[in-house]
Scaffold this active site. Sequence first.
Site, PDB file in Angstrom:
ATOM      1  N   HIS A   1      47.869  31.676  32.987  1.00  0.00           N
ATOM      2  CA  HIS A   1      47.625  33.039  33.139  1.00  0.00           C
ATOM      3  C   HIS A   1      48.681  33.801  32.337  1.00  0.00           C
ATOM      4  O   HIS A   1      49.524  33.218  31.559  1.00  0.00           O
ATOM      5  CB  HIS A   1      48.205  33.320  34.828  1.00  0.00           C
ATOM      6  CG  HIS A   1      47.271  32.649  35.679  1.00  0.00           C
ATOM      7  ND1 HIS A   1      46.568  33.749  36.566  1.00  0.00           N
ATOM      8  CD2 HIS A   1      46.663  31.630  36.120  1.00  0.00           C
ATOM      9  CE1 HIS A   1      45.781  33.037  37.560  1.00  0.00           C
ATOM     10  NE2 HIS A   1      45.641  32.174  37.102  1.00  0.00           N
ATOM     11  N   GLY A   2      48.296  35.065  32.284  1.00  0.00           N
ATOM     12  CA  GLY A   2      49.105  35.886  31.373  1.00  0.00           C
ATOM     13  C   GLY A   2      49.243  35.521  30.002  1.00  0.00           C
ATOM     14  O   GLY A   2      50.071  35.572  29.047  1.00  0.00           O
TER      15      GLY A   2
ATOM     16  N   ASN B   1      43.216  32.770  31.092  1.00  0.00           N
ATOM     17  CA  ASN B   1      42.760  33.954  31.733  1.00  0.00           C
ATOM     18  C   ASN B   1      43.412  35.321  30.629  1.00  0.00           C
ATOM     19  O   ASN B   1      44.593  35.284  29.908  1.00  0.00           O
ATOM     20  CB  ASN B   1      43.551  34.275  32.859  1.00  0.00           C
ATOM     21  CG  ASN B   1      43.168  33.217  33.905  1.00  0.00           C
ATOM     22  OD1 ASN B   1      42.268  32.441  33.721  1.00  0.00           O
ATOM     23  ND2 ASN B   1      43.719  33.334  35.093  1.00  0.00           N
TER      24      ASN B   1
ATOM     25  N   HIS C   1      52.311  38.480  33.406  1.00  0.00           N
ATOM     26  CA  HIS C   1      51.095  39.449  33.468  1.00  0.00           C
ATOM     27  C   HIS C   1      51.507  40.532  32.965  1.00  0.00           C
ATOM     28  O   HIS C   1      52.598  41.269  33.145  1.00  0.00           O
ATOM     29  CB  HIS C   1      50.572  39.540  34.769  1.00  0.00           C
ATOM     30  CG  HIS C   1      50.188  38.247  35.625  1.00  0.00           C
ATOM     31  ND1 HIS C   1      50.574  37.629  36.781  1.00  0.00           N
ATOM     32  CD2 HIS C   1      48.927  37.559  35.150  1.00  0.00           C
ATOM     33  CE1 HIS C   1      49.810  36.751  37.252  1.00  0.00           C
ATOM     34  NE2 HIS C   1      48.718  36.755  36.311  1.00  0.00           N
ATOM     35  N   GLY C   2      50.373  41.197  32.084  1.00  0.00           N
ATOM     36  CA  GLY C   2      50.964  42.376  31.461  1.00  0.00           C
ATOM     37  C   GLY C   2      51.381  42.180  30.377  1.00  0.00           C
ATOM     38  O   GLY C   2      51.226  41.242  29.616  1.00  0.00           O
TER      39      GLY C   2
ATOM     40  N   ASP D   1      39.952  35.882  41.159  1.00  0.00           N
ATOM     41  CA  ASP D   1      41.239  35.767  40.724  1.00  0.00           C
ATOM     42  C   ASP D   1      42.216  36.240  41.607  1.00  0.00           C
ATOM     43  O   ASP D   1      41.885  37.034  42.005  1.00  0.00           O
ATOM     44  CB  ASP D   1      41.218  36.512  39.403  1.00  0.00           C
ATOM     45  CG  ASP D   1      42.314  36.177  38.258  1.00  0.00           C
ATOM     46  OD1 ASP D   1      43.062  35.061  38.331  1.00  0.00           O
ATOM     47  OD2 ASP D   1      42.802  37.032  37.526  1.00  0.00           O
ATOM     48  N   HIS D   2      43.349  35.507  41.797  1.00  0.00           N
ATOM     49  CA  HIS D   2      44.208  35.532  42.749  1.00  0.00           C
ATOM     50  C   HIS D   2      43.805  36.093  44.034  1.00  0.00           C
ATOM     51  O   HIS D   2      44.124  37.137  44.685  1.00  0.00           O
ATOM     52  CB  HIS D   2      45.081  36.829  42.038  1.00  0.00           C
ATOM     53  CG  HIS D   2      45.910  36.518  40.806  1.00  0.00           C
ATOM     54  ND1 HIS D   2      47.207  35.611  41.017  1.00  0.00           N
ATOM     55  CD2 HIS D   2      45.905  36.617  39.467  1.00  0.00           C
ATOM     56  CE1 HIS D   2      47.636  35.204  39.846  1.00  0.00           C
ATOM     57  NE2 HIS D   2      46.834  35.955  38.989  1.00  0.00           N
TER      58      HIS D   2
HETATM   59 ZN   LIG Z   1      46.955  35.793  37.006  1.00  0.00          ZN
END
Ligand SMILES: [Zn+2]
Length: 280
Positions: free
Chosen positions: A208-209, A230, A180-181, A85-86
């Site tokens: 994502h996120g 994700n 994210h978060g 990932d990333h």
């Molecule tokens: Zn991500």
Amino acid sequence: MEFITLNGILPSAVREKRAIPQFNINGVIWLQAVLEAAQEENYPIIIGATDRVVDKLGGFKFIVSMVKDVANQKKITIPIVLHLDHGQSFERCKEAIDAGFSSVMFDGSKLFIDENIAITKKVSEYARKKGVSVEGEIGTVGGNEDGIAGEIKYASKNECLRLVNEANIDALAAALGSVHGEYKGEPNLGFKEMKEISDVVKIPLVLHGASGLPDKQIRKAIELGHSKININTELNQVWAYTLKDIFQNNPTISLPQDVFDIVRSKIKLSAQEKIKLFKN
Ligand SMILES: [Zn+2]
């Protein structure tokens, strides 16, 4: 056991309006929990290792053998993708591929588009030779993940098309308002833009996120072509809250093995809820 690639699970998921979860691991407890959850649900799974956590987890080779060993011990029969990932550079993606990861993401979203395309293309040319799938990213997912901080920047449709066509990727993360978060306030995904991108880009989309997004918004994103979702923060929150709760209520506990089972079962439950939501 052999890992499969994103191409083995995402195209059918798109057609059937389902999504496959990517659960990021931050230690063996996460890995055991998400494998147990996926096996019980009889559903494929993507194990994600974020580049910035890879070395803390013991490095690429260690992660590959850990995932294989735990899957063998638990007699896991569902398809598993092991995904970087990333990924921060071509070299890191190559290291992951050489160690045995079956899928990598190159995150060039902070670069100018031409540079993002050039490096993603280099990654995908190397990956293709080794039978590994590649995810690319356009735009900026908001928030902060493992030290990657950014304001939300929507993906442009033309840049998405260019990355898909010129870099020959298998899945596209197009940032459209996710974070994210933890979300501060009501999450707000750009569904209009999502539809436009989904209509022109003929490959699976990645969200994502997704931790903390309301179920309705997740289902809508799946309807609009997101077949890889994700999850990281939500499992980490379960880990943190469970540990806090255990130590507050049992101040004399000092043996790690006394908390392992409790934490693992909570993470497993949380992962199972996500799989049920993504399954359709
Ligand atoms: Zn991500």
